[in-house]
Design a protein around this motif. Sequence first.
Motif, PDB file in Angstrom:
ATOM      1  N   SER A  14     -51.576 -50.903  55.699  1.00 45.16           N
ATOM      2  CA  SER A  14     -51.070 -49.944  54.713  1.00 45.16           C
ATOM      3  C   SER A  14     -49.796 -49.249  55.181  1.00 45.16           C
ATOM      4  O   SER A  14     -48.932 -48.911  54.374  1.00 45.16           O
ATOM      5  CB  SER A  14     -52.142 -48.902  54.402  1.00 45.16           C
ATOM      6  OG  SER A  14     -52.516 -48.210  55.579  1.00 45.16           O
ATOM      7  N   ALA A  15     -49.659 -49.013  56.476  1.00 45.95           N
ATOM      8  CA  ALA A  15     -48.447 -48.353  56.977  1.00 45.95           C
ATOM      9  C   ALA A  15     -47.216 -49.207  56.697  1.00 45.95           C
ATOM     10  O   ALA A  15     -46.159 -48.698  56.292  1.00 45.95           O
ATOM     11  CB  ALA A  15     -48.574 -48.080  58.472  1.00 45.95           C
ATOM     12  N   ALA A  16     -47.351 -50.526  56.908  1.00 47.09           N
ATOM     13  CA  ALA A  16     -46.227 -51.421  56.637  1.00 47.09           C
ATOM     14  C   ALA A  16     -45.891 -51.433  55.158  1.00 47.09           C
ATOM     15  O   ALA A  16     -44.726 -51.393  54.758  1.00 47.09           O
ATOM     16  CB  ALA A  16     -46.559 -52.839  57.115  1.00 47.09           C
ATOM     17  N   ARG A  17     -46.936 -51.475  54.314  1.00 44.05           N
ATOM     18  CA  ARG A  17     -46.701 -51.468  52.873  1.00 44.05           C
ATOM     19  C   ARG A  17     -46.019 -50.172  52.447  1.00 44.05           C
ATOM     20  O   ARG A  17     -45.074 -50.178  51.661  1.00 44.05           O
ATOM     21  CB  ARG A  17     -48.025 -51.637  52.125  1.00 44.05           C
ATOM     22  CG  ARG A  17     -47.855 -51.537  50.610  1.00 44.05           C
ATOM     23  CD  ARG A  17     -49.185 -51.529  49.897  1.00 44.05           C
ATOM     24  NE  ARG A  17     -49.825 -52.825  49.928  1.00 44.05           N
ATOM     25  CZ  ARG A  17     -50.950 -53.093  49.246  1.00 44.05           C
ATOM     26  NH1 ARG A  17     -51.535 -52.141  48.534  1.00 44.05           N
ATOM     27  NH2 ARG A  17     -51.484 -54.287  49.290  1.00 44.05           N
ATOM     28  N   ASP A  88     -39.108 -50.113  61.645  1.00 44.77           N
ATOM     29  CA  ASP A  88     -39.588 -51.480  61.469  1.00 44.77           C
ATOM     30  C   ASP A  88     -38.656 -52.488  62.125  1.00 44.77           C
ATOM     31  O   ASP A  88     -37.474 -52.216  62.369  1.00 44.77           O
ATOM     32  CB  ASP A  88     -39.684 -51.835  59.980  1.00 44.77           C
ATOM     33  CG  ASP A  88     -41.007 -51.391  59.357  1.00 44.77           C
ATOM     34  OD1 ASP A  88     -41.925 -51.030  60.120  1.00 44.77           O
ATOM     35  OD2 ASP A  88     -41.107 -51.397  58.121  1.00 44.77           O
ATOM     36  N   VAL A  89     -39.207 -53.680  62.369  1.00 44.65           N
ATOM     37  CA  VAL A  89     -38.396 -54.865  62.601  1.00 44.65           C
ATOM     38  C   VAL A  89     -38.279 -55.560  61.255  1.00 44.65           C
ATOM     39  O   VAL A  89     -39.290 -55.843  60.611  1.00 44.65           O
ATOM     40  CB  VAL A  89     -39.045 -55.814  63.631  1.00 44.65           C
ATOM     41  CG1 VAL A  89     -38.324 -57.159  63.646  1.00 44.65           C
ATOM     42  CG2 VAL A  89     -39.016 -55.195  65.020  1.00 44.65           C
ATOM     43  N   ILE A  90     -37.070 -55.793  60.811  1.00 45.38           N
ATOM     44  CA  ILE A  90     -36.883 -56.386  59.488  1.00 45.38           C
ATOM     45  C   ILE A  90     -36.541 -57.864  59.602  1.00 45.38           C
ATOM     46  O   ILE A  90     -35.927 -58.301  60.581  1.00 45.38           O
ATOM     47  CB  ILE A  90     -35.780 -55.671  58.687  1.00 45.38           C
ATOM     48  CG1 ILE A  90     -34.427 -55.765  59.432  1.00 45.38           C
ATOM     49  CG2 ILE A  90     -36.151 -54.226  58.407  1.00 45.38           C
ATOM     50  CD1 ILE A  90     -33.230 -55.753  58.528  1.00 45.38           C
ATOM     51  N   GLN A  91     -36.967 -58.619  58.602  1.00 47.38           N
ATOM     52  CA  GLN A  91     -36.586 -60.023  58.502  1.00 47.38           C
ATOM     53  C   GLN A  91     -35.579 -60.163  57.373  1.00 47.38           C
ATOM     54  O   GLN A  91     -35.867 -59.853  56.231  1.00 47.38           O
ATOM     55  CB  GLN A  91     -37.794 -60.908  58.220  1.00 47.38           C
ATOM     56  CG  GLN A  91     -37.418 -62.374  57.970  1.00 47.38           C
ATOM     57  CD  GLN A  91     -38.615 -63.276  57.886  1.00 47.38           C
ATOM     58  OE1 GLN A  91     -39.412 -63.360  58.831  1.00 47.38           O
ATOM     59  NE2 GLN A  91     -38.782 -63.961  56.760  1.00 47.38           N
ATOM     60  N   GLN A 372     -47.452 -60.888  67.635  1.00 46.09           N
ATOM     61  CA  GLN A 372     -46.941 -60.485  68.945  1.00 46.09           C
ATOM     62  C   GLN A 372     -46.262 -59.114  68.877  1.00 46.09           C
ATOM     63  O   GLN A 372     -46.451 -58.281  69.767  1.00 46.09           O
ATOM     64  CB  GLN A 372     -45.940 -61.528  69.467  1.00 46.09           C
ATOM     65  CG  GLN A 372     -46.574 -62.865  69.825  1.00 46.09           C
ATOM     66  CD  GLN A 372     -46.451 -63.862  68.699  1.00 46.09           C
ATOM     67  OE1 GLN A 372     -46.625 -63.512  67.531  1.00 46.09           O
ATOM     68  NE2 GLN A 372     -46.165 -65.110  69.050  1.00 46.09           N
ATOM     69  N   LEU A 373     -45.472 -58.876  67.836  1.00 51.13           N
ATOM     70  CA  LEU A 373     -44.761 -57.607  67.729  1.00 51.13           C
ATOM     71  C   LEU A 373     -45.728 -56.440  67.574  1.00 51.13           C
ATOM     72  O   LEU A 373     -45.519 -55.360  68.130  1.00 51.13           O
ATOM     73  CB  LEU A 373     -43.789 -57.652  66.551  1.00 51.13           C
ATOM     74  CG  LEU A 373     -42.613 -58.621  66.713  1.00 51.13           C
ATOM     75  CD1 LEU A 373     -41.832 -58.745  65.408  1.00 51.13           C
ATOM     76  CD2 LEU A 373     -41.688 -58.164  67.836  1.00 51.13           C
ATOM     77  N   ARG A 374     -46.806 -56.676  66.833  1.00 52.12           N
ATOM     78  CA  ARG A 374     -47.789 -55.604  66.662  1.00 52.12           C
ATOM     79  C   ARG A 374     -48.622 -55.427  67.929  1.00 52.12           C
ATOM     80  O   ARG A 374     -48.883 -54.307  68.369  1.00 52.12           O
ATOM     81  CB  ARG A 374     -48.693 -55.917  65.467  1.00 52.12           C
ATOM     82  CG  ARG A 374     -49.639 -54.762  65.126  1.00 52.12           C
ATOM     83  CD  ARG A 374     -50.368 -54.982  63.807  1.00 52.12           C
ATOM     84  NE  ARG A 374     -51.258 -56.130  63.848  1.00 52.12           N
ATOM     85  CZ  ARG A 374     -51.092 -57.229  63.111  1.00 52.12           C
ATOM     86  NH1 ARG A 374     -50.074 -57.330  62.286  1.00 52.12           N
ATOM     87  NH2 ARG A 374     -51.950 -58.228  63.197  1.00 52.12           N
ATOM     88  N   VAL A 379     -45.109 -52.351  66.613  1.00 55.44           N
ATOM     89  CA  VAL A 379     -44.111 -52.187  65.557  1.00 55.44           C
ATOM     90  C   VAL A 379     -44.473 -53.078  64.378  1.00 55.44           C
ATOM     91  O   VAL A 379     -45.082 -54.144  64.545  1.00 55.44           O
ATOM     92  CB  VAL A 379     -42.677 -52.522  66.038  1.00 55.44           C
ATOM     93  CG1 VAL A 379     -42.242 -51.566  67.127  1.00 55.44           C
ATOM     94  CG2 VAL A 379     -42.572 -53.956  66.507  1.00 55.44           C
ATOM     95  N   GLY A 380     -44.117 -52.615  63.186  1.00 54.74           N
ATOM     96  CA  GLY A 380     -44.391 -53.379  61.981  1.00 54.74           C
ATOM     97  C   GLY A 380     -43.235 -54.280  61.612  1.00 54.74           C
ATOM     98  O   GLY A 380     -42.120 -54.150  62.117  1.00 54.74           O
ATOM     99  N   VAL A 381     -43.509 -55.217  60.706  1.00 53.65           N
ATOM    100  CA  VAL A 381     -42.506 -56.156  60.228  1.00 53.65           C
ATOM    101  C   VAL A 381     -42.337 -55.965  58.731  1.00 53.65           C
ATOM    102  O   VAL A 381     -43.317 -55.830  57.997  1.00 53.65           O
ATOM    103  CB  VAL A 381     -42.918 -57.611  60.534  1.00 53.65           C
ATOM    104  CG1 VAL A 381     -42.005 -58.597  59.811  1.00 53.65           C
ATOM    105  CG2 VAL A 381     -42.894 -57.872  62.032  1.00 53.65           C
ATOM    106  N   ALA A 382     -41.102 -55.941  58.268  1.00 54.17           N
ATOM    107  CA  ALA A 382     -40.815 -55.821  56.839  1.00 54.17           C
ATOM    108  C   ALA A 382     -39.862 -56.937  56.434  1.00 54.17           C
ATOM    109  O   ALA A 382     -38.878 -57.204  57.135  1.00 54.17           O
ATOM    110  CB  ALA A 382     -40.189 -54.464  56.521  1.00 54.17           C
ATOM    111  N   VAL A 383     -40.168 -57.594  55.327  1.00 53.80           N
ATOM    112  CA  VAL A 383     -39.332 -58.681  54.830  1.00 53.80           C
ATOM    113  C   VAL A 383     -38.402 -58.146  53.752  1.00 53.80           C
ATOM    114  O   VAL A 383     -38.850 -57.517  52.792  1.00 53.80           O
ATOM    115  CB  VAL A 383     -40.196 -59.824  54.257  1.00 53.80           C
ATOM    116  CG1 VAL A 383     -39.301 -60.929  53.702  1.00 53.80           C
ATOM    117  CG2 VAL A 383     -41.124 -60.376  55.330  1.00 53.80           C
ATOM    118  N   VAL A 384     -37.114 -58.389  53.910  1.00 52.15           N
ATOM    119  CA  VAL A 384     -36.112 -57.970  52.936  1.00 52.15           C
ATOM    120  C   VAL A 384     -35.708 -59.204  52.126  1.00 52.15           C
ATOM    121  O   VAL A 384     -35.301 -60.221  52.701  1.00 52.15           O
ATOM    122  CB  VAL A 384     -34.882 -57.353  53.630  1.00 52.15           C
ATOM    123  CG1 VAL A 384     -33.828 -56.960  52.603  1.00 52.15           C
ATOM    124  CG2 VAL A 384     -35.304 -56.147  54.458  1.00 52.15           C
TER     125      VAL A 384
END
Length: 753
Positions: A14-17, A88-91, A372-374, A379-384
């Motif tokens: 939920s935090a990532a969302r 976040d780490v973004i893609q 791995q990142l989590r 850290v979370g991942v977010a897709v742009v």
Amino acid sequence: MAAFDWFWRAMGGSAARKNHKRGEHVAAQAEATREESARLSDEELRTRLRQGDDGERLAALAEASRRTLSLDPFPCQLQAVQLILGGDVIQMATGEGKTLVGAMAAVGFAAQGRRVHILTVNDYLARRDAEWMRPLVDFFGLTVGAIDESLSREERRDVYQRSIVYGPVNEIGFDVLRDRQVTAREEEVQGEVDVALVDEADSVLVDEALVPLVLAGAAPGEAPTGQITDIVRDLVEGQHYEIDDERRNVFLTDAGADRVAAALGVESLYEGEDAGSTLVHVNLALHAKALLIRDIHYVVREGKVQLIDSSRGRIAELQRWPDGLQAAVEAKEGLRVSEGGRILDTITIQALMGRYRTLCGMTGTAVEATDQLRQFYDVGVAVVERHKPLARVDEADRIYATMAEKNQAIVEEIRRLHATGQPVLVGTHDVAESEALAEELEDLDVAVLNAKNDDEEARIIAEAGDVGRITVSTQMAGRGTDIRLGGADEAAYDEVVAKGGLAVIGTGRHKTARLDHQLRGRAGRQGDPGRSVFFVSLEDDMVVAGGSGERITAHPDADGRIEDKRISHFIGHCQRVTEGQLLEIHAQTWKYNKLLTDQRAIIDERRARLLDTDLAWEEFQQRAPERAAELADLPGIAEAARSIMLFHLDEEWAGHLSIMDEVRESIHLRAVAKETPIDEFHRIAVREFKDLAQRAVDKSVETFESVPIDEEGAHLEDHGRIRPSATWTYMVSDNPLSSSGNSVFSGIGNIFR
């Protein structure tokens, strides 16, 4: 809906969302105020960045970018900036403008009074991006600089004082190690760290997470003798030594041990006064012979062994294997054996990242590294989403029974595409493969980019999208230069578009799908057309390693091609197996490193107290009161006391690292005694570290009472207590994503069998 929920659970829940939704909302707010921002004066924009709400700040950054760089950020770029500011780490896909996103986010952090390090994968990108983005930084009254290998200590200190610092991750780490050796605060160059914004985040945080950065001091190194090297050179695989299925470990057979012993004129390799040292040298030479292959793991250039960074396909600057193994490879190649060095301190990139209060980043392939990142960085991942829809066509794998049939098909496909004028980028796995393929195409004009000529990287990549170009490159991750259709100036853009855009060919699946996607992502930039296809054989290393022990029947056609969905699913299964193996290796290796990292933190705390207080002098007054009374009125006595205690603390830590390195190299032998290696490693590490600080104090007292001390300080060198006259930095190749035999933990650490 279920698939959507799964996606968000994978991203971190939920935090990532929540952060992703907020990023979209703030970006929309910024877009709504763009016209208003365009009417503001420069000073009003600066005020907006400092005092506005999130949407207004983004809009101010966007308008400043337009005014200073002539770059008008897309809505997706504004969303990316907000996500990075949220931690976040973004893609973002290749060609979508990550460089601008990183600079805007860095300015956003810096405007809050935070100091930002933008970590890149090499010097070139650090210098390029710092200069490219400088007008935007200057606009807001902030400062920017770049760290590179050529800077002096004073120049580095000046750069680190700036608001935004671009630098290769290894150079940033080396400065940490050098700062850990100072004897006065004013000698430090880096100071406090705050925000790390990592470019090519998956490459740095995952692929290279466990690469140890090393500070060494001059000391004689050990290497196999020429006699041992010559003996081992004649050993035969399967008869004198065996290699495991993953080609990560090698060990002598009984016949091999007997042959080596006889050649050395000793009764046994395992008994006798010098058996331990001899066996170490034999195994080093065997590892160099069997597991480290020229033009795959290293190249020989200008009389030196230079390691290849397998995750990027380029020379690994300043990188070497541990001294004994490095020397063994040099001896194998008939080169002068380089001087060894005592390790003074070390830090992994993963531990380096743990020093920052905020860690964020950007990459083209973050989703596959989410676990791995989590797990390792929290850290979370977010897709742009892309600015324009993807127009690239990704074909199904072309699968062949044998490697020879696959290679022939690759050559034929390249020739077919070249005949149409469509530019072709071929991604290979190593130098040897790239050169062999180029030789097959010698009648054509082929540009080869690999570790032997990576200084020509920018030029070769920039022209790879021109009409009729054939570019053969080792691993494309982190190349940092976009491939523009029609060439660097896009003069033939329309012609290349009409021919279908850039065609990407992979000569085999990688050990992780993420690296496949990095290669695919070179085509289809900014909505351009393109296509990609991977050629795979059942003899490929990834298939053999991932499918070990599984029997699979296939029915190839006359050309060796296999068109069977079962086989395609099997290839995917093999890749998932190798991905799981890499994650497990990472987790296990981190367990070995984590305790030493925690112990180093204790040493850092002790060092800080010594540097910032008169603790050393106070301890000497208590432990050696008579000597202290003699020197009490001496100018600078507190500094002299500090230098003595810091010297012995650093010496004890270096000794601890040496002991634990020896333990790690032989820890697998504990399994023979039914002990768990990692538990035993931790037990020994705790035991050895327990009295380290006290030993340092005891030895300091002895030195304080015996060495001459005057207005110039403590003359430690008069009693043989000398800091190394020369130090240097390098990286030990300890990368779980490396090709066979290139992991110290799974390679050199297990050759003693």
